[in-house]
Motif scaffolding. Structure first.
Motif, PDB file in Angstrom:
ATOM      1  N   UNK A 230      -3.766   6.596  -4.526  1.00  0.00           N
ATOM      2  CA  UNK A 230      -4.530   6.921  -3.754  1.00  0.00           C
ATOM      3  C   UNK A 230      -5.414   8.360  -4.191  1.00  0.00           C
ATOM      4  N   UNK A 231      -4.386   9.426  -4.733  1.00  0.00           N
ATOM      5  CA  UNK A 231      -4.616  10.560  -5.371  1.00  0.00           C
ATOM      6  C   UNK A 231      -5.990  10.410  -6.439  1.00  0.00           C
ATOM      7  N   UNK A 232      -5.607   9.080  -7.328  1.00  0.00           N
ATOM      8  CA  UNK A 232      -6.530   9.071  -8.404  1.00  0.00           C
ATOM      9  C   UNK A 232      -7.964   8.750  -7.583  1.00  0.00           C
ATOM     10  N   UNK A 233      -7.997   7.687  -6.555  1.00  0.00           N
ATOM     11  CA  UNK A 233      -9.214   7.448  -5.922  1.00  0.00           C
ATOM     12  C   UNK A 233      -9.845   8.656  -5.531  1.00  0.00           C
ATOM     13  N   UNK A 234      -9.014   9.559  -4.919  1.00  0.00           N
ATOM     14  CA  UNK A 234      -9.823  10.792  -4.332  1.00  0.00           C
ATOM     15  C   UNK A 234     -10.474  11.892  -5.605  1.00  0.00           C
TER      16      UNK A 234
ATOM     17  N   UNK B 146       0.603  17.458  11.201  1.00  0.00           N
ATOM     18  CA  UNK B 146      -0.426  18.180  11.786  1.00  0.00           C
ATOM     19  C   UNK B 146      -1.546  18.108  10.885  1.00  0.00           C
ATOM     20  N   UNK B 147      -1.406  18.767   9.649  1.00  0.00           N
ATOM     21  CA  UNK B 147      -2.410  18.971   8.543  1.00  0.00           C
ATOM     22  C   UNK B 147      -3.045  17.666   8.105  1.00  0.00           C
ATOM     23  N   UNK B 148      -2.142  16.740   7.870  1.00  0.00           N
ATOM     24  CA  UNK B 148      -2.583  15.466   7.385  1.00  0.00           C
ATOM     25  C   UNK B 148      -3.565  14.681   8.649  1.00  0.00           C
ATOM     26  N   UNK B 149      -3.073  14.936   9.951  1.00  0.00           N
ATOM     27  CA  UNK B 149      -3.559  14.054  10.922  1.00  0.00           C
ATOM     28  C   UNK B 149      -4.911  14.798  11.196  1.00  0.00           C
ATOM     29  N   UNK B 150      -5.046  15.880  11.061  1.00  0.00           N
ATOM     30  CA  UNK B 150      -6.323  16.776  11.530  1.00  0.00           C
ATOM     31  C   UNK B 150      -7.324  16.949  10.446  1.00  0.00           C
ATOM     32  N   UNK B 151      -7.031  16.499   9.036  1.00  0.00           N
ATOM     33  CA  UNK B 151      -7.933  16.901   8.108  1.00  0.00           C
ATOM     34  C   UNK B 151      -7.401  17.164   6.653  1.00  0.00           C
ATOM     35  N   UNK B 152      -7.147  16.164   6.152  1.00  0.00           N
ATOM     36  CA  UNK B 152      -6.831  16.363   4.496  1.00  0.00           C
ATOM     37  C   UNK B 152      -7.684  15.535   3.334  1.00  0.00           C
ATOM     38  N   UNK B 153      -7.283  15.657   2.121  1.00  0.00           N
ATOM     39  CA  UNK B 153      -8.083  15.143   1.053  1.00  0.00           C
ATOM     40  C   UNK B 153      -7.972  13.692   1.253  1.00  0.00           C
ATOM     41  N   UNK B 154      -6.893  13.161   1.289  1.00  0.00           N
ATOM     42  CA  UNK B 154      -6.668  11.665   1.171  1.00  0.00           C
ATOM     43  C   UNK B 154      -6.705  10.899   2.713  1.00  0.00           C
ATOM     44  N   UNK B 155      -6.770  11.658   3.823  1.00  0.00           N
ATOM     45  CA  UNK B 155      -6.774  11.254   5.172  1.00  0.00           C
ATOM     46  C   UNK B 155      -7.987  11.331   5.918  1.00  0.00           C
ATOM     47  N   UNK B 156      -8.898  12.371   5.520  1.00  0.00           N
ATOM     48  CA  UNK B 156     -10.064  12.483   6.175  1.00  0.00           C
ATOM     49  C   UNK B 156     -10.074  13.470   7.453  1.00  0.00           C
TER      50      UNK B 156
ATOM     51  N   UNK C 209      -3.833   6.748  11.677  1.00  0.00           N
ATOM     52  CA  UNK C 209      -2.445   7.183  11.750  1.00  0.00           C
ATOM     53  C   UNK C 209      -1.638   6.463  10.556  1.00  0.00           C
ATOM     54  N   UNK C 210      -2.031   5.291  10.220  1.00  0.00           N
ATOM     55  CA  UNK C 210      -1.409   4.496   9.066  1.00  0.00           C
ATOM     56  C   UNK C 210      -1.564   5.309   7.887  1.00  0.00           C
ATOM     57  N   UNK C 211      -2.865   6.061   7.597  1.00  0.00           N
ATOM     58  CA  UNK C 211      -3.171   6.631   6.376  1.00  0.00           C
ATOM     59  C   UNK C 211      -2.354   7.723   6.191  1.00  0.00           C
ATOM     60  N   UNK C 212      -2.321   8.593   7.655  1.00  0.00           N
ATOM     61  CA  UNK C 212      -1.631   9.760   7.611  1.00  0.00           C
ATOM     62  C   UNK C 212      -0.347   9.444   7.437  1.00  0.00           C
ATOM     63  N   UNK C 213       0.325   8.359   7.669  1.00  0.00           N
ATOM     64  CA  UNK C 213       1.837   7.861   7.523  1.00  0.00           C
ATOM     65  C   UNK C 213       2.226   7.748   5.859  1.00  0.00           C
ATOM     66  N   UNK C 214       1.102   7.364   5.188  1.00  0.00           N
ATOM     67  CA  UNK C 214       1.150   7.328   3.755  1.00  0.00           C
ATOM     68  C   UNK C 214       1.510   8.607   3.146  1.00  0.00           C
TER      69      UNK C 214
ATOM     70  N   UNK D 282     -13.525  -5.033  -5.123  1.00  0.00           N
ATOM     71  CA  UNK D 282     -14.115  -4.945  -6.494  1.00  0.00           C
ATOM     72  C   UNK D 282     -14.226  -3.589  -6.846  1.00  0.00           C
ATOM     73  N   UNK D 283     -14.310  -2.829  -5.931  1.00  0.00           N
ATOM     74  CA  UNK D 283     -14.629  -1.331  -6.360  1.00  0.00           C
ATOM     75  C   UNK D 283     -13.443  -0.249  -6.230  1.00  0.00           C
ATOM     76  N   UNK D 284     -12.160  -1.096  -5.764  1.00  0.00           N
ATOM     77  CA  UNK D 284     -10.967  -0.405  -5.640  1.00  0.00           C
ATOM     78  C   UNK D 284     -10.302  -0.326  -4.323  1.00  0.00           C
ATOM     79  N   UNK D 285      -9.520   0.554  -4.038  1.00  0.00           N
ATOM     80  CA  UNK D 285      -9.083   0.954  -2.590  1.00  0.00           C
ATOM     81  C   UNK D 285     -10.048   1.748  -1.963  1.00  0.00           C
TER      82      UNK D 285
END
Length: 504
Positions: A177-181, A336-346, A435-440, A468-471
């Motif tokens: 996922x980091x590569x996709x970012x 908290x940080x991932x839930x409220x706004x981080x690179x991979x979670x939005x 929340x599932x994305x945050x959990x990852x 076809x364009x990835x994740x």
């Protein structure tokens, strides 16, 4: 936005299918149909359906997550907390000067008025951050070997007052996922270059040289080896970690690690350094990243008491931050940080870090526990979903309104304030995917202190799908509107629905 640029879905209704395209008036047309049909419960419909193809509280019209532009504000907000929480005389901490992170990265000088000198000073450096500081290469840099020499000079200048230097790099995996970012951030075509001593890079801008992940992967291994080579006879302990391998210029042995992020690897190395050094030693992280501040704070109980971070705003002491947050909130800070706004979670639309932090500091024990469970638990339980939904309600509720369920709050905001779709909280269906994305992400951060992290949760079962364009993120698994309404918007086009006159 052009019609073709917006998301399109196909909904199965009995024996037919209906194609829906996201347009600027889709929500309004669906709403009109909802009001015109007496058999439809408007309150239930508004409360549980987005009435758009993409949840505008969390996604753009093309289905991508909203980029987090203000996560760095969390640094200033947390620093402000420590200034407001004036310590007593017996808790006075060393005061830092006005030296900024950029000054430190350029000169290696940190101004501090502390009179208590630590017995040993340990520097932890994010290697790729230092590489990127070399964006304007000196004219003397002609080959990759010259670049490594320049990098070594910068590193030694930065850490000249330190007894131990720990240099870590990201690991570059093509399927992560980091590569996709990184791919989203990249501008222009990625070009792979060879990394060897005599490779000529005189006329290649560093941004282009680092455009390909494989080049960066090769460069991190190369620089890690070169730093040890240049400092083989140094009296300082030099440790480098890249691609899972950690080595030093002394007789120290390290187990392999499987960290992808330099952020978590810095924490792991800091824990090891805290164990092998005296209690009065000093840890200094060199990184401007908000994620590092969050992770260091959350893991402070595993680190030396004298731990600081050199950031853009200056040198941040961690102990006052740990004290003002308290152990439980400090431990839950990564979630908290991932839930409220981080690179991979939005992030959430129109709700910034300042608002979220105010609510977090006032949140009850159930919400803090739910956030901690995102870090610790293997699965997202329904109880966690409902508790975190109440956390979202607190952020979206007007002053004086205390509604703790999302359907009720969506209906209230729609009726009382005529809120548009991006001003409403996401439906439970959309929030669950978030929340599932945050959990990852949080499961990775939760294992920052250990060498071998558990395998990452499968993104395809946790808020993502692959095309076809990835994740890509799964925005919601709930229909955009009740089927009775969708049946009323199907078009009569004989061919594809490319015309702007199409009703679907």
């Amino acid at each position: 936005m052009f019609l073709s640029g917006n998301k399109k879905i196909t909904v199965k209704l009995r024996d037919n299918t209906v194609d829906l395209k996201e347009t600027k008036d889709l929500s309004a047309r669906l709403m009109v149909l909802a009001r015109s049909n007496r058999d439809i419960n408007q309150k239930e419909a508004i409360g549980n359906y987005e009435f758009t193809l993409t949840p505008r509280a969390l996604s753009a019209s093309n289905g991508t997550i909203l980029p987090c532009h203000d996560k760095s504000k969390l640094i200033n907000l947390l620093e402000k907390l420590t200034r407001e929480d004036v310590p007593h005389e017996d808790h006075q901490l060393p005061q830092t000067g006005s030296t900024t992170h950029q000054d430190v990265m350029d000169t290696g000088f940190i101004d501090t008025t502390s009179t208590d000198q630590p017995s040993r000073k340990i520097a932890l450096v994010d290697g790729m951050v230092l590489v990127q500081r070399l964006s304007k290469k000196p004219v003397t840099v002609v080959t990759v070997k010259d670049l490594s020499g320049c990098f070594n000079e910068r590193l030694m200048s930065l850490t000249r007052d330190y007894d131990e230097i720990i240099l870590v790099f990201d690991t570059y995996r093509t399927d992560s996922l980091k590569s996709a970012t990184r791919d989203k951030r990249r501008q222009g075509k990625a070009i792979q270059y060879q990394v060897r001593d005599d490779a000529n890079i005189k006329h290649i801008p560093l941004s282009r040289f680092l455009s390909h992940d494989q080049t960066k992967a090769d460069l991190t291994d190369y620089l890690a080896a070169k730093i040890l080579e240049y400092n083989r006879g140094s009296s300082k302990l030099i440790i480098t970690s890249a691609s899972g391998n950690t080595r030093s210029n002394k007789d120290l042995l390290f187990e392999e690690n499987n960290h992808e992020e330099a952020d978590t690897l810095l924490i792991h190395q800091a824990v090891l350094a805290s164990h092998r050094n005296p209690a009065d030693a000093q840890l200094m992280f060199f990184s401007p990243d908000t994620d590092i501040l969050v992770l260091v704070t959350a893991n402070y109980d595993l680190l030396l008491k004298n731990t600081s971070i050199s950031m853009a705003s200056g040198v941040v002491q961690i102990e006052p931050l740990w004290r003002v947050l308290g152990k439980e909130r400090a431990k839950a800070l990564p979630a908290f940080h991932a839930f409220t706004g981080a690179d991979n979670t939005g992030r959430f639309s129109r709700i910034g870090k300042a608002t979220w932090l105010q609510i977090y500091l006032k949140a009850d024990e159930d919400i803090i526990n739910a956030l901690q469970m995102l870090l610790d638990e293997a699965e997202v339980a329904e109880g966690m979903l409902s508790t975190l939904a109440s956390f979202v309600c607190a952020a979206y509720s007007p002053k004086g309104i205390n509604i703790k369920t999302i359907p009720e709050l969506r209906w209230h905001l729609f009726c009382k304030h005529r809120a548009e779709s991006d001003k409403l909280p996401p439906t439970l269906g959309a929030l669950k995917q978030h929340i599932l994305r945050v959990h990852v992400q949080t499961r990775v951060w939760a294992q920052a202190a250990i060498a071998l992290q558990d395998p990452q949760l499968d993104p395809l079962h946790n808020g993502y799908f692959r095309d076809s364009d990835g994740m890509k993120p799964t925005t919601t698994e709930v229909l955009p509107a009740p089927k009775a309404i969708i049946e009323m918007v199907q078009c009569r086009c004989k061919y594809n629905c490319s015309s702007g006159r199409c009703s679907c």
